[in-house]
Scaffold this motif. Structure first.
Motif, PDB file in Angstrom:
ATOM      1  N   HIS A  89      37.458  49.973  39.664  1.00 34.28           N
ATOM      2  CA  HIS A  89      36.353  50.888  39.904  1.00 34.28           C
ATOM      3  C   HIS A  89      36.189  52.271  39.417  1.00 34.28           C
ATOM      4  CE1 HIS A  89      36.220  47.746  43.321  1.00 34.28           C
ATOM      5  NE2 HIS A  89      35.643  47.289  42.305  1.00 34.28           N
ATOM      6  N   LEU A 234      26.410  39.308  29.683  1.00 35.52           N
ATOM      7  CA  LEU A 234      27.266  40.275  30.431  1.00 35.52           C
ATOM      8  C   LEU A 234      28.508  39.578  31.062  1.00 35.52           C
ATOM      9  CD1 LEU A 234      24.185  41.115  32.781  1.00 35.52           C
ATOM     10  CD2 LEU A 234      24.776  42.147  30.647  1.00 35.52           C
ATOM     11  N   THR A 235      29.733  40.385  30.850  1.00 38.75           N
ATOM     12  CA  THR A 235      30.946  39.772  31.234  1.00 38.75           C
ATOM     13  C   THR A 235      31.512  40.618  32.507  1.00 38.75           C
ATOM     14  OG1 THR A 235      32.192  41.148  29.825  1.00 38.75           O
ATOM     15  CG2 THR A 235      31.620  39.263  28.933  1.00 38.75           C
ATOM     16  N   PHE A 236      31.989  39.768  33.415  1.00 37.28           N
ATOM     17  CA  PHE A 236      32.697  40.185  34.717  1.00 37.28           C
ATOM     18  C   PHE A 236      34.033  39.788  34.421  1.00 37.28           C
ATOM     19  CE2 PHE A 236      28.221  40.010  35.353  1.00 37.28           C
ATOM     20  CZ  PHE A 236      27.914  41.182  36.134  1.00 37.28           C
ATOM     21  N   GLY A 237      34.515  40.302  35.584  1.00 34.20           N
ATOM     22  CA  GLY A 237      35.873  39.498  35.946  1.00 34.20           C
ATOM     23  C   GLY A 237      37.163  40.496  35.313  1.00 34.20           C
ATOM     24  N   ASP A 238      38.520  39.953  35.772  1.00 29.71           N
ATOM     25  CA  ASP A 238      39.630  40.725  35.604  1.00 29.71           C
ATOM     26  C   ASP A 238      40.296  40.568  34.200  1.00 29.71           C
ATOM     27  OD1 ASP A 238      40.973  38.275  37.965  1.00 29.71           O
ATOM     28  OD2 ASP A 238      40.314  38.078  35.735  1.00 29.71           O
ATOM     29  N   SER A 239      40.345  39.361  33.585  1.00 25.72           N
ATOM     30  CA  SER A 239      41.451  39.424  32.601  1.00 25.72           C
ATOM     31  C   SER A 239      40.654  39.379  31.216  1.00 25.72           C
ATOM     32  CB  SER A 239      42.307  38.079  32.535  1.00 25.72           C
ATOM     33  OG  SER A 239      41.648  37.179  33.508  1.00 25.72           O
ATOM     34  N   GLY A 240      40.826  38.199  30.421  1.00 22.68           N
ATOM     35  CA  GLY A 240      40.222  38.146  29.048  1.00 22.68           C
ATOM     36  C   GLY A 240      38.862  38.390  28.896  1.00 22.68           C
ATOM     37  N   ARG A 241      38.368  37.615  27.945  1.00 25.99           N
ATOM     38  CA  ARG A 241      36.822  37.603  27.557  1.00 25.99           C
ATOM     39  C   ARG A 241      36.652  36.207  27.752  1.00 25.99           C
ATOM     40  NH1 ARG A 241      39.163  39.679  22.808  1.00 25.99           N
ATOM     41  NH2 ARG A 241      37.732  41.345  22.814  1.00 25.99           N
ATOM     42  N   VAL A 242      35.014  36.106  27.905  1.00 28.67           N
ATOM     43  CA  VAL A 242      34.541  34.715  27.628  1.00 28.67           C
ATOM     44  C   VAL A 242      33.924  34.452  26.612  1.00 28.67           C
ATOM     45  CG1 VAL A 242      32.942  33.315  29.020  1.00 28.67           C
ATOM     46  CG2 VAL A 242      34.562  34.643  30.187  1.00 28.67           C
ATOM     47  N   GLU A 243      34.221  33.336  25.632  1.00 28.61           N
ATOM     48  CA  GLU A 243      33.702  33.331  24.443  1.00 28.61           C
ATOM     49  C   GLU A 243      32.109  32.718  24.438  1.00 28.61           C
ATOM     50  OE1 GLU A 243      35.238  34.278  21.738  1.00 28.61           O
ATOM     51  OE2 GLU A 243      37.025  34.988  22.822  1.00 28.61           O
TER      52      GLU A 243
END
Lengths: 253, 253
Positions: A89, A234-243
Motif C-alpha cells: 500500500h 485492471l490487474t490486481f494481486g501479488d505476483s505476476g501478470r495475467v495475460e
DNA sequence: GAGTGGTCTAGACCACCGT
DNA sequence: CGGTGGTCTAGACCACTCT
C-alpha cells in the motif's frame, strides 16, 4: 409436429453478425486496420445500419473495435493491463505511481464521498485531479478527495492553484502512516468531464475504481478513478501478470 | 455575431433524457417501483421510443434500472458489494467461499487459458462450473480450469460426473500449498451459457474476473468468473468495505 | 466539401410474461 | 390473451475529421 425445426431458436441478427464479424477480425484483419464504413457493411450483410451498429457497439464494448466519428472503425489492439491494486500500500503520489497531477481545487464532495470521509455534507475538501497515461494514450482520470484535516500543514500560500498545488497536497499526504486501503470496481459511464479527458464521447463505458485510504484510524482520503473500459484490463494481486484472453463464446454445453 | 448562442452546444436528446430520468429516480421513485412502459414514457417526453430506450439502456448499465422482457422496467436497488480479492489467499472451495459447485466436465480449454496453464493447446483439463448467489439472486458464473497434473490423486471412479465430481476436484486442490494469485478485471458481454445462468439476455454486460492460482512454481489453476455488471460492485482490499456512491455527473468545471 | 460515425424518427413485428 | 421489453427497418439530419 414431424418437421425438424432448424430455426426453432432464431438468434437475433445482430448477434449472428457479431459472431461473423468476430471470426473475420480474428482471421482476416490485423490490428489498426480500418473496416469498411457502416453503410457499406450494412449493405454487404443485407441489414439496416442500426442493426449493424448494434453488433459494432458490442464489439467495441468488448475491446475488439475502436470507432471514431469522422474517421472510421478500426481493429483495436489487445487490452492494456493496468496495475490497480498491489499488496504494498502506498499513498497516491508516492515514488511516482503512474499518475500525473493536473490541478487542484477546493469544493464540496459528492454525498457518497462525504460519507466515506465522514465530513459534513457541506464541508469543503481538496480535490486533486490526476490523469494516467499508458503508451501515449490516456487510460484513466481520477479525482482524489482530501479533507483539510488530512493535510494540516498545507499552506495555501506556497501553491495557490494548479498542478503545483496538487503536488503540494500529495506531498503532505506522505507524512501520515498509511494503515490500509480498500477498493471496489464497478461499471459506469463517463461524464462530460471524464469523457473529454479520456478522449471518448460522453456515456462511454468506464470502470470506476473507488479507493479508500485509511490512516490515523479513519478514512483519510478517497480516490475515484475512471478507466476506459474498452481499452483497459485492471490487474490486481501479488505476483505476476495475467495475460490476455479472447473468449468470444465460452463453452458450448 | 452579436447574438448570444444559448444553444451553442446542443446536447443529445437521450443524454438530457437520462439526466431528467436520473433526477426523477432520485426524488420521485423508490426501489422496486415499476416505471410507465416505454411507449408511454416516449410519448410523455415527446421522443421516439428508440431515443428513450437509449437513455434507459445507459441507466440500466449504471445499475439504476432493471428491465425485464414481458414484465416492465423497475427501479434497481443499490449495487451489491461482492468480495472478490482478499489478502488471505485460498483455493476455491476452501471453507465455503460463497461459490456453489454445479458440475464438472473434461474438455480442451480456450487458447488463452491454455497459455496460462502452460498445457498443450489440445490437452484436456477438468472444468468445474460454479455459481455464486447473493440475496437469492445469481450474481456470477465461473469456469475453473484445473489440469490433471494439479489433482493427480483424483480418481475418476468415485465421482464420475456432476456436482459430486466438482467437489472432488476442489477437494484435491486443497492438498497443494497455494503460493499466490493474480487477478484481472475487464468488461465483457455474457455468452449464451452465462446469460442463462445469470438470468440475463445474451450480450448483457459482465465484469470478467480472471484469477491465476500459483502452486508448485507454476499456474496450477485458472478461474474465469463473470459477474453481472448491472448489479455488482466488486470489492478488493484488506480492511473494511467500500460503500455505495451514486455520482450521476461528477463535478462541473 | 466529402466522408465518417452519432443521433433521431415512426413505424413494424417478435419473444416473453402474466392472467 | 393483452401488455411488456427486444429486435429490425429505411430513411433523415447532424457533428466531426481530414484534405
Amino acid at each position: 409436429m414431424g418437421t425438424t425445426q432448424l430455426e426453432s431458436v432464431p438468434e437475433p441478427k445482430y448477434w449472428h453478425l457479431k459472431t461473423v464479424l468476430t471470426e473475420a477480425l480474428d482471421s482476416e484483419f490485423s490490428v489498426g486496420e480500418i473496416l469498411p464504413n457502416e453503410r457499406d457493411l450494412a449493405a454487404r450483410f443485407g441489414v439496416a445500419r442500426a442493426t449493424l451498429r448494434q453488433a459494432l457497439e458490442q464489439l467495441e464494448l468488448e475491446g475488439r473495435l475502436q470507432r471514431r466519428r469522422g474517421v472510421g472503425t478500426t481493429v483495436a489492439p489487445p487490452r492494456v493491463g493496468v496495475a490497480v491494486g498491489s499488496e504494498q500500500h502506498a499513498w497516491p503520489g508516492a515514488a511516482d505511481d503512474a499518475w500525473q497531477p493536473v490541478d487542484c481545487t477546493t469544493a464540496v464532495p459528492p454525498a457518497g464521498v462525504a460519507d466515506h470521509l465522514e465530513t459534513d455534507p457541506d464541508e469543503q475538501v481538496h480535490i486533486v485531479r490526476r490523469s494516467r497515461v499508458t503508451h501515449g494514450q490516456p487510460v484513466a482520470a481520477e479525482l482524489l478527495y482530501v479533507p483539510g484535516s488530512s493535510v494540516p500543514a498545507l499552506s495555501a500560500i506556497d501553491a495557490p492553484s494548479g498542478a503545483a498545488r496538487a503536488r503540494a497536497v500529495l506531498r503532505e499526504l506522505q507524512h501520515m502512516e498509511l494503515e490500509g486501503q480498500a477498493q471496489s470496481v464497478e461499471l459506469g459511464s463517463a461524464g462530460a468531464a471524464d469523457a473529454k479527458e479520456l478522449d471518448r464521447l460522453p456515456g462511454a463505458p468506464v470502470l470506476v475504481v473507488t479507493t479508500r485510504f485509511y490512516a490515523e484510524g479513519r478514512t483519510a482520503a478517497v480516490s475515484v478513478a475512471t478507466y476506459r473500459a474498452d481499452t483497459c484490463r485492471l490487474t490486481f494481486g501479488d505476483s505476476g501478470r495475467v495475460e490476455i484472453h479472447h473468449d468470444p463464446e465460452r463453452r458450448a454445453s
